[in-house]
Scaffold this motif. Sequence first.
Motif, PDB file in Angstrom:
ATOM      1  N   PHE A  29       2.187   6.480  -6.938  1.00 14.97           N
ATOM      2  CA  PHE A  29       1.128   7.387  -7.393  1.00 14.97           C
ATOM      3  C   PHE A  29       1.587   8.840  -7.347  1.00 14.97           C
ATOM      4  O   PHE A  29       1.428   9.593  -8.315  1.00 14.97           O
ATOM      5  N   PHE A  30       2.174   9.242  -6.234  1.00 13.59           N
ATOM      6  CA  PHE A  30       2.563  10.646  -6.071  1.00 13.59           C
ATOM      7  C   PHE A  30       3.798  11.019  -6.897  1.00 13.59           C
ATOM      8  O   PHE A  30       4.049  12.202  -7.125  1.00 13.59           O
ATOM      9  N   THR A  31       4.551  10.026  -7.357  1.00 12.81           N
ATOM     10  CA  THR A  31       5.690  10.325  -8.242  1.00 12.81           C
ATOM     11  C   THR A  31       5.335  10.174  -9.712  1.00 12.81           C
ATOM     12  O   THR A  31       6.173  10.411 -10.584  1.00 12.81           O
ATOM     13  N   GLY A  32       4.086   9.742  -9.980  1.00 14.14           N
ATOM     14  CA  GLY A  32       3.632   9.617 -11.354  1.00 14.14           C
ATOM     15  C   GLY A  32       4.048   8.326 -12.044  1.00 14.14           C
ATOM     16  O   GLY A  32       3.845   8.174 -13.254  1.00 14.14           O
ATOM     17  N   LEU A  33       4.599   7.384 -11.300  1.00 13.95           N
ATOM     18  CA  LEU A  33       5.115   6.152 -11.903  1.00 13.95           C
ATOM     19  C   LEU A  33       4.124   4.987 -11.875  1.00 13.95           C
ATOM     20  O   LEU A  33       4.356   3.968 -12.518  1.00 13.95           O
ATOM     21  N   LEU A  34       3.031   5.142 -11.148  1.00 16.53           N
ATOM     22  CA  LEU A  34       2.102   4.033 -10.950  1.00 16.53           C
ATOM     23  C   LEU A  34       1.575   3.417 -12.252  1.00 16.53           C
ATOM     24  O   LEU A  34       1.476   2.192 -12.353  1.00 16.53           O
TER      25      LEU A  34
ATOM     26  N   VAL B  41       0.843  -1.194   0.000  1.00 18.77           N
ATOM     27  CA  VAL B  41       0.000   0.000   0.000  1.00 18.77           C
ATOM     28  C   VAL B  41       0.882   1.249   0.000  1.00 18.77           C
ATOM     29  O   VAL B  41       0.661   2.197  -0.776  1.00 18.77           O
ATOM     30  N   LEU B  42       1.890   1.251   0.856  1.00 19.06           N
ATOM     31  CA  LEU B  42       2.796   2.394   0.920  1.00 19.06           C
ATOM     32  C   LEU B  42       3.557   2.570  -0.385  1.00 19.06           C
ATOM     33  O   LEU B  42       3.791   3.702  -0.843  1.00 19.06           O
ATOM     34  N   LEU B  43       3.941   1.455  -1.006  1.00 17.79           N
ATOM     35  CA  LEU B  43       4.640   1.528  -2.292  1.00 17.79           C
ATOM     36  C   LEU B  43       3.722   2.128  -3.360  1.00 17.79           C
ATOM     37  O   LEU B  43       4.146   2.992  -4.147  1.00 17.79           O
ATOM     38  N   ILE B  44       2.477   1.674  -3.401  1.00 17.61           N
ATOM     39  CA  ILE B  44       1.509   2.198  -4.374  1.00 17.61           C
ATOM     40  C   ILE B  44       1.323   3.703  -4.195  1.00 17.61           C
ATOM     41  O   ILE B  44       1.257   4.463  -5.176  1.00 17.61           O
ATOM     42  N   LEU B  45       1.242   4.147  -2.945  1.00 17.77           N
ATOM     43  CA  LEU B  45       1.104   5.583  -2.685  1.00 17.77           C
ATOM     44  C   LEU B  45       2.314   6.348  -3.203  1.00 17.77           C
ATOM     45  O   LEU B  45       2.177   7.412  -3.818  1.00 17.77           O
ATOM     46  N   GLY B  46       3.515   5.801  -2.958  1.00 17.36           N
ATOM     47  CA  GLY B  46       4.729   6.452  -3.447  1.00 17.36           C
ATOM     48  C   GLY B  46       4.767   6.529  -4.959  1.00 17.36           C
ATOM     49  O   GLY B  46       5.129   7.568  -5.540  1.00 17.36           O
TER      50      GLY B  46
ATOM     51  N   MET C 218      -4.850  10.008   0.621  1.00 12.80           N
ATOM     52  CA  MET C 218      -5.777   9.395  -0.316  1.00 12.80           C
ATOM     53  C   MET C 218      -6.371  10.423  -1.277  1.00 12.80           C
ATOM     54  O   MET C 218      -6.762  11.510  -0.874  1.00 12.80           O
ATOM     55  N   ARG C 219      -6.417  10.041  -2.544  1.00 20.15           N
ATOM     56  CA  ARG C 219      -6.963  10.903  -3.582  1.00 20.15           C
ATOM     57  C   ARG C 219      -7.933  10.098  -4.438  1.00 20.15           C
ATOM     58  O   ARG C 219      -7.704   8.909  -4.701  1.00 20.15           O
ATOM     59  N   LYS C 220      -8.992  10.748  -4.882  1.00 23.46           N
ATOM     60  CA  LYS C 220      -9.942  10.081  -5.753  1.00 23.46           C
ATOM     61  C   LYS C 220      -9.260   9.599  -7.029  1.00 23.46           C
ATOM     62  O   LYS C 220      -9.599   8.542  -7.575  1.00 23.46           O
ATOM     63  N   ALA C 221      -8.285  10.360  -7.505  1.00 24.48           N
ATOM     64  CA  ALA C 221      -7.572   9.971  -8.723  1.00 24.48           C
ATOM     65  C   ALA C 221      -6.862   8.636  -8.547  1.00 24.48           C
ATOM     66  O   ALA C 221      -6.784   7.834  -9.488  1.00 24.48           O
ATOM     67  N   LEU C 222      -6.363   8.375  -7.335  1.00 23.96           N
ATOM     68  CA  LEU C 222      -5.718   7.090  -7.060  1.00 23.96           C
ATOM     69  C   LEU C 222      -6.742   5.970  -7.111  1.00 23.96           C
ATOM     70  O   LEU C 222      -6.512   4.931  -7.755  1.00 23.96           O
TER      71      LEU C 222
END
Length: 253
Positions: free
Chosen positions: A166-171, A159-164, A194-198
Amino acid sequence: MSAGENLENTMTAFQHAVTIGTDMLELDCHITKDEQVVVSHDANLKRSTGVNVNVSDLKYCELPPYLCKLDVPFQRACKCEGKDTRIPLLKEVFEAFPETPINIDIKVNNNVLIQKVSELVKQYKREHLTVWGNANSEIVDKCYKENSDIPILFSLQRVLLILGLFFTGLLPFVPIREQFFEIPMPSIILNLLMRKALFDHLTARGIQVYIWVLNEEYEYKRAFDLGSDRSDDGLPHKAQGLLKQFFTIKKKK
């Protein structure tokens, strides 16, 4: 599931949740000394039964019954009561609810437990109705290795990796093997991270997103606004009313 309205992890609690329209059960599993998979949140039964003993140290027939009244951990000054005090087997839940999706939390890092759960899922042909895992990434990895046909949850590390990502644009460029993104409700996490975009991105990739434990109106509104697919509710009867309310509001808009 339904721990705020019935004794937790009992057949009565599961039946109540399904009867009022809950579309997925959440339960916790442990393994007994004689390798029976039981539905219990705690490894040690002191809190739930009053007996200071581990599930893994007893045969199934030796397990003590639940206390008739238990504190509800996610609801202050709240207790649940019930007459059904028996710790059920996982196979009993499968047999009682053959068409109901079930989220299984593998509570301990035990190879036999993981193997036995996998065997039961295959025996009852429930691969398409089951998701399993744990916050511990090692347990999730073992689940996936044991049976990759059963969808898995994101571990906390993932979960923490996914958040990272997402916020770096690499997801968008990273493959994801998990099918269920499950996060706790604490508002500080949701408000800051948490963001709706995620949620929209994960949903577009076929990943279901759900939040636990939701019991208050503002929590449902926040989850609903984010686009959560599901919620894990300790008070399912209350949840049904709140969900109907929010769906009505959405239609009016």
